[in-house]
Design a protein around this motif. Structure first.
Motif, PDB file in Angstrom:
ATOM      1  N   GLY A   8      55.483  62.500  86.128  1.00  0.00           N
ATOM      2  CA  GLY A   8      54.679  62.112  84.970  1.00  0.00           C
ATOM      3  C   GLY A   8      53.428  62.966  84.955  1.00  0.00           C
ATOM      4  O   GLY A   8      53.132  63.672  85.932  1.00  0.00           O
ATOM      5  N   PRO A   9      52.655  62.926  83.833  1.00  0.00           N
ATOM      6  CA  PRO A   9      51.491  63.804  83.737  1.00  0.00           C
ATOM      7  C   PRO A   9      50.547  63.688  84.933  1.00  0.00           C
ATOM      8  O   PRO A   9      50.214  62.586  85.358  1.00  0.00           O
ATOM      9  CB  PRO A   9      50.811  63.332  82.443  1.00  0.00           C
ATOM     10  CG  PRO A   9      51.926  62.786  81.625  1.00  0.00           C
ATOM     11  CD  PRO A   9      52.872  62.149  82.604  1.00  0.00           C
ATOM     12  N   TYR A  10      50.165  64.834  85.473  1.00  0.00           N
ATOM     13  CA  TYR A  10      49.247  64.965  86.612  1.00  0.00           C
ATOM     14  C   TYR A  10      49.828  64.428  87.915  1.00  0.00           C
ATOM     15  O   TYR A  10      49.088  64.254  88.873  1.00  0.00           O
ATOM     16  CB  TYR A  10      47.899  64.252  86.325  1.00  0.00           C
ATOM     17  CG  TYR A  10      47.084  64.851  85.215  1.00  0.00           C
ATOM     18  CD1 TYR A  10      46.106  65.809  85.488  1.00  0.00           C
ATOM     19  CD2 TYR A  10      47.277  64.477  83.899  1.00  0.00           C
ATOM     20  CE1 TYR A  10      45.355  66.371  84.475  1.00  0.00           C
ATOM     21  CE2 TYR A  10      46.537  65.039  82.864  1.00  0.00           C
ATOM     22  CZ  TYR A  10      45.565  65.986  83.165  1.00  0.00           C
ATOM     23  OH  TYR A  10      44.829  66.540  82.152  1.00  0.00           O
ATOM     24  N   LYS A  11      51.106  64.127  87.947  1.00  0.00           N
ATOM     25  CA  LYS A  11      51.673  63.541  89.171  1.00  0.00           C
ATOM     26  C   LYS A  11      52.954  64.264  89.580  1.00  0.00           C
ATOM     27  O   LYS A  11      53.891  64.354  88.796  1.00  0.00           O
ATOM     28  CB  LYS A  11      51.963  62.046  88.957  1.00  0.00           C
ATOM     29  CG  LYS A  11      50.682  61.208  88.831  1.00  0.00           C
ATOM     30  CD  LYS A  11      50.978  59.744  88.692  1.00  0.00           C
ATOM     31  CE  LYS A  11      51.442  59.368  87.329  1.00  0.00           C
ATOM     32  NZ  LYS A  11      50.460  59.590  86.255  1.00  0.00           N
ATOM     33  N   ILE A  12      52.958  64.769  90.801  1.00  0.00           N
ATOM     34  CA  ILE A  12      54.160  65.391  91.359  1.00  0.00           C
ATOM     35  C   ILE A  12      54.274  64.977  92.815  1.00  0.00           C
ATOM     36  O   ILE A  12      53.297  64.520  93.422  1.00  0.00           O
ATOM     37  CB  ILE A  12      54.103  66.936  91.279  1.00  0.00           C
ATOM     38  CG1 ILE A  12      52.879  67.478  92.028  1.00  0.00           C
ATOM     39  CG2 ILE A  12      54.081  67.407  89.845  1.00  0.00           C
ATOM     40  CD1 ILE A  12      52.878  68.978  92.159  1.00  0.00           C
ATOM     41  N   ARG A  13      55.457  65.101  93.381  1.00  0.00           N
ATOM     42  CA  ARG A  13      55.610  64.864  94.810  1.00  0.00           C
ATOM     43  C   ARG A  13      56.796  65.659  95.327  1.00  0.00           C
ATOM     44  O   ARG A  13      57.590  66.201  94.543  1.00  0.00           O
ATOM     45  CB  ARG A  13      55.793  63.366  95.096  1.00  0.00           C
ATOM     46  CG  ARG A  13      57.108  62.776  94.638  1.00  0.00           C
ATOM     47  CD  ARG A  13      57.135  61.266  94.881  1.00  0.00           C
ATOM     48  NE  ARG A  13      58.431  60.683  94.545  1.00  0.00           N
ATOM     49  CZ  ARG A  13      58.663  59.379  94.461  1.00  0.00           C
ATOM     50  NH1 ARG A  13      57.688  58.516  94.701  1.00  0.00           N
ATOM     51  NH2 ARG A  13      59.856  58.933  94.162  1.00  0.00           N
TER      52      ARG A  13
ATOM     53  N   ILE B 132      47.525  58.405  94.117  1.00  0.00           N
ATOM     54  CA  ILE B 132      46.525  59.139  94.909  1.00  0.00           C
ATOM     55  C   ILE B 132      47.140  60.402  95.513  1.00  0.00           C
ATOM     56  O   ILE B 132      46.634  61.508  95.320  1.00  0.00           O
ATOM     57  CB  ILE B 132      45.916  58.225  95.985  1.00  0.00           C
ATOM     58  CG1 ILE B 132      45.119  57.111  95.282  1.00  0.00           C
ATOM     59  CG2 ILE B 132      45.019  59.016  96.938  1.00  0.00           C
ATOM     60  CD1 ILE B 132      44.635  56.026  96.175  1.00  0.00           C
ATOM     61  N   THR B 133      48.257  60.239  96.204  1.00  0.00           N
ATOM     62  CA  THR B 133      48.849  61.429  96.818  1.00  0.00           C
ATOM     63  C   THR B 133      49.506  62.327  95.766  1.00  0.00           C
ATOM     64  O   THR B 133      49.496  63.550  95.884  1.00  0.00           O
ATOM     65  CB  THR B 133      49.913  61.043  97.861  1.00  0.00           C
ATOM     66  OG1 THR B 133      50.890  60.205  97.219  1.00  0.00           O
ATOM     67  CG2 THR B 133      49.302  60.314  99.028  1.00  0.00           C
ATOM     68  N   GLN B 134      50.054  61.718  94.705  1.00  0.00           N
ATOM     69  CA  GLN B 134      50.792  62.531  93.735  1.00  0.00           C
ATOM     70  C   GLN B 134      49.885  63.350  92.815  1.00  0.00           C
ATOM     71  O   GLN B 134      50.327  64.331  92.234  1.00  0.00           O
ATOM     72  CB  GLN B 134      51.695  61.631  92.879  1.00  0.00           C
ATOM     73  CG  GLN B 134      52.869  61.085  93.688  1.00  0.00           C
ATOM     74  CD  GLN B 134      53.735  60.118  92.896  1.00  0.00           C
ATOM     75  OE1 GLN B 134      53.539  59.921  91.699  1.00  0.00           O
ATOM     76  NE2 GLN B 134      54.699  59.516  93.559  1.00  0.00           N
ATOM     77  N   THR B 135      48.661  62.940  92.634  1.00  0.00           N
ATOM     78  CA  THR B 135      47.749  63.740  91.805  1.00  0.00           C
ATOM     79  C   THR B 135      47.113  64.865  92.600  1.00  0.00           C
ATOM     80  O   THR B 135      46.456  65.730  92.023  1.00  0.00           O
ATOM     81  CB  THR B 135      46.613  62.867  91.232  1.00  0.00           C
ATOM     82  OG1 THR B 135      45.991  62.177  92.302  1.00  0.00           O
ATOM     83  CG2 THR B 135      47.124  61.879  90.210  1.00  0.00           C
ATOM     84  N   GLY B 136      47.295  64.841  93.927  1.00  0.00           N
ATOM     85  CA  GLY B 136      46.707  65.909  94.737  1.00  0.00           C
ATOM     86  C   GLY B 136      45.202  65.826  94.845  1.00  0.00           C
ATOM     87  O   GLY B 136      44.535  66.757  95.291  1.00  0.00           O
ATOM     88  N   VAL B 137      44.661  64.679  94.439  1.00  0.00           N
ATOM     89  CA  VAL B 137      43.205  64.559  94.379  1.00  0.00           C
ATOM     90  C   VAL B 137      42.567  64.642  95.770  1.00  0.00           C
ATOM     91  O   VAL B 137      41.393  64.990  95.911  1.00  0.00           O
ATOM     92  CB  VAL B 137      42.830  63.249  93.629  1.00  0.00           C
ATOM     93  CG1 VAL B 137      43.094  62.022  94.489  1.00  0.00           C
ATOM     94  CG2 VAL B 137      41.400  63.290  93.141  1.00  0.00           C
ATOM     95  N   LEU B 138      43.396  64.403  96.803  1.00  0.00           N
ATOM     96  CA  LEU B 138      42.870  64.481  98.172  1.00  0.00           C
ATOM     97  C   LEU B 138      42.454  65.913  98.530  1.00  0.00           C
ATOM     98  O   LEU B 138      41.678  66.124  99.461  1.00  0.00           O
ATOM     99  CB  LEU B 138      43.911  63.954  99.163  1.00  0.00           C
ATOM    100  CG  LEU B 138      44.271  62.463  98.998  1.00  0.00           C
ATOM    101  CD1 LEU B 138      45.398  62.072  99.944  1.00  0.00           C
ATOM    102  CD2 LEU B 138      43.054  61.571  99.244  1.00  0.00           C
TER     103      LEU B 138
END
Lengths: 379, 193
Positions: A8-13, B132-138
């Motif tokens: 989703g927007p701004y989210k990756i893993r 938190i982890t998925q936005t890479g904000v860390l």
């Protein structure tokens, strides 16, 4: 295998995904050895490209080693070290037969207005990309090329899109000796376009951006004059003033949809997704170039309409040229330029992230932290 | 100057540029430029050894633009249509051409629906979405968050919106869930009284 996955927007893993399989007799499976994040990946990451599905793997800049090939593949074999253009293309349709590899008609059911691109939404064909351990490469006899022994991995991966696109952008400007060329955007494509403009005989190259560290790179690496548009009330007036009130002969838009624009442009384009991108750089190009001048658009825009100042372009008699880059067409000449020392693509790389930390790589690049210009991903 | 026939003489001479810039003028002749001319008809140049490619098997019905005359022979299979977002996408492709705004706006809407479907579905797995982890904000901590934002950056006028847009819906759903649970529990305790 491990792969970057959009959530989703701004989210990756990073997830475990099944390894890709041969789906067509001319497919190859390539084990990725190096990938990159492109500025246009940010359009996907920010949710701006229609039909970007949760679960897709991005990445259209990658090199690797051939793992398996389909039964009709003649030119590659397992173990070959290959660079793969970002274009997925058949090599035989009306458009490919004329060298327009980025406009292939045989690889994208979802749209006729764009060809196939690895890891770039279903609008560009629904292919997974190379920010993963393995990737399916259709038409293995057409797209990939063996990496010359003398070429570094980092130069090779940058030739799969950014370097080729910047060089292509300068060519579309139809530069003649002594031309003043203004390049909007000091990201990788803008920097490469600025360097390439000199090869075509530009007399002046002016790079426009608002990030001082990137403008510094434009001055020291691309030998360009620079203008920080945030320091001027009106950058168009400054460009006119700088050119004896003529305007530049050629303008290259190396920004595209991701431009910040004014508040309204940003909200309608980047946030509400109601424009195909904030066209402020393109509008500056239209107004900043001289009458009868040429604009080359390399910045990527989405398929939704954008509020472009077409009346000015018409009244000024401008030539607007644009396309996704047919990458492999650029390679023989670019290989020569690299061997001769005229171009050195890897010198703009600032960050390298392991695949496991790709979410941080995207954020660093997107938020322009830490002097980030170009980010590589190591699987 | 501009108001007479001559071009303003502002650029250095070609000799000066050739001496200063590596490769200056190497592609001065358009014949040396690989993108010139724009179209070059040559069937053999690409390496394709077919007139029309073999067809990739269509294992499930593949949506396509109605501007295509047929399903192209090769296509991506990354994430087939599924759920409510899949129904919206199927309709957008079947009903509207790429020339219609409705086509793209429906696809954009489907993207938002897809994200919400996927976030909800992930809550039922062992690895729910983690904003938190998925936005890479860390990565902010290690990459000079304050120094990077100093200077003339124009995006500071709207960066405040990003955390609101990313975290806002989660906070909204979480808050609504807490309120709903408290209401249900409150109703139960009133009944017991």
């Amino acid at each position: 295998m491990k792969a970057m996955v959009y959530r989703g927007p701004y989210k990756i893993r990073v997830e475990e995904k099944p390894e890709p399989i041969i789906e067509h007799p001319n497919d190859a499976i390539v084990k990725v050895t190096l990938a990159a994040i492109c500025g246009s990946d940010l359009h996907l990451y920010h949710g701006m490209m229609p039909d970007t599905r949760v679960g897709m793997t991005f990445g259209h800049e990658f090199i690797g080693v051939v793992e398996r090939v389909g039964p009709s593949v003649q030119n590659l074999q397992p173990g070959d070290r290959v660079m793969v253009p970002f274009n997925v293309y058949c090599g035989s349709c009306y458009f490919c037969a004329r060298g327009l590899y980025a406009n292939c008609h045989n690889v994208n059911p979802n749209a006729t207005a764009v060809g196939g691109i690895y890891g770039y939404s279903y609008t560009c064909g629904g292919y997974d990309g190379g920010q993963a351990e393995y990737v399916r490469v259709p038409f293995a006899d057409v797209g990939p090329a063996r990496i010359p022994d003398w070429m570094s991995d980092e130069d090779a991966v940058l030739l799969t899109d950014a370097m080729s696109t910047g060089y292509f952008g300068a060519q579309l400007g139809d530069i003649v000796e002594g031309d003043t060329v203004v390049v909007f955007g000091a990201g990788p494509v803008g920097l490469y376009a600025a360097r390439s403009a000199w090869l075509m005989g530009a007399g002046r190259v002016i790079v426009v951006d608002h990030l001082e560290y990137r403008l510094e790179k434009a001055r020291t690496w691309a030998f360009a004059e620079t203008r920080n548009f945030a320091e001027y009330d009106d950058i168009v007036v400054e460009l006119k003033r700088s050119t004896g009130h003529l305007g530049a002969d050629v303008a290259i838009d190396a920004v595209g949809a991701e431009a910040d624009g004014n508040f309204l442009q940003h909200v309608t384009a980047a946030k509400l997704k109601l424009q195909g991108g904030s066209p402020i750089a393109l509008n500056w190009a239209i107004d900043g170039v001289r009458k009868g001048g040429t604009i080359s658009v390399m910045g990527a825009y989405g398929p939704i309409f954008s509020a472009v100042k077409f009346g000015d372009a018409m009244n000024k008699g401008l030539t607007l040229r644009m396309n996704q880059c047919p990458v492999k067409r650029q390679w023989p000449r670019l290989f020569e330029h690299i061997r001769n020392g005229y171009l050195s693509p890897s010198e703009i790389v600032t960050h390298r992230f392991p695949l496991e930390h790709i979410a941080e790589g995207y954020h660093t690049f997107s938020a322009k932290l830490d002097g980030c210009i170009k980010t590589l991903i190591v699987p | 100057m501009t108001y007479t026939a001559d071009k303003p003489a502002l650029a250095p001479s070609s000799d000066e540029l050739r001496a200063r810039i590596p490769g200056w003028g190497a592609d001065l002749d358009p014949k040396d430029r690989p993108a010139v001319p724009r179209e070059r008809f040559d069937r053999a140049a690409s390496g394709a050894h077919w007139d029309f490619p073999d067809r990739q098997p269509e294992k499930e019905p593949r949506e396509r633009s109605i501007e295509h005359g047929m399903l192209p022979p090769v296509f991506g299979t990354s994430v087939p249509l599924r759920g409510a977002s899949g129904a919206l996408r199927r309709y957008a492709y079947a009903r509207y051409s790429e020339g219609r705004a409705a086509h793209w706006l429906l696809l954009v809407l489907a993207d938002r629906v897809d994200a919400w479907e996927s976030h909800l579905a992930s809550l039922a797995t062992l690895r729910p979405d983690n904003p938190i982890t998925q936005t890479g904000v860390l990565s902010e901590v290690r990459h000079h968050p304050l120094a990077s934002r100093r200077g003339t950056r124009v995006d500071r006028s709207h960066t405040w919106m990003d955390p609101v847009l990313v975290a806002g819906p989660w906070a909204l759903v979480g808050g609504t869930a807490v309120l709903a649970v408290r209401r249900v529990l409150g109703r139960g305790s009133r009944r017991r009284r």
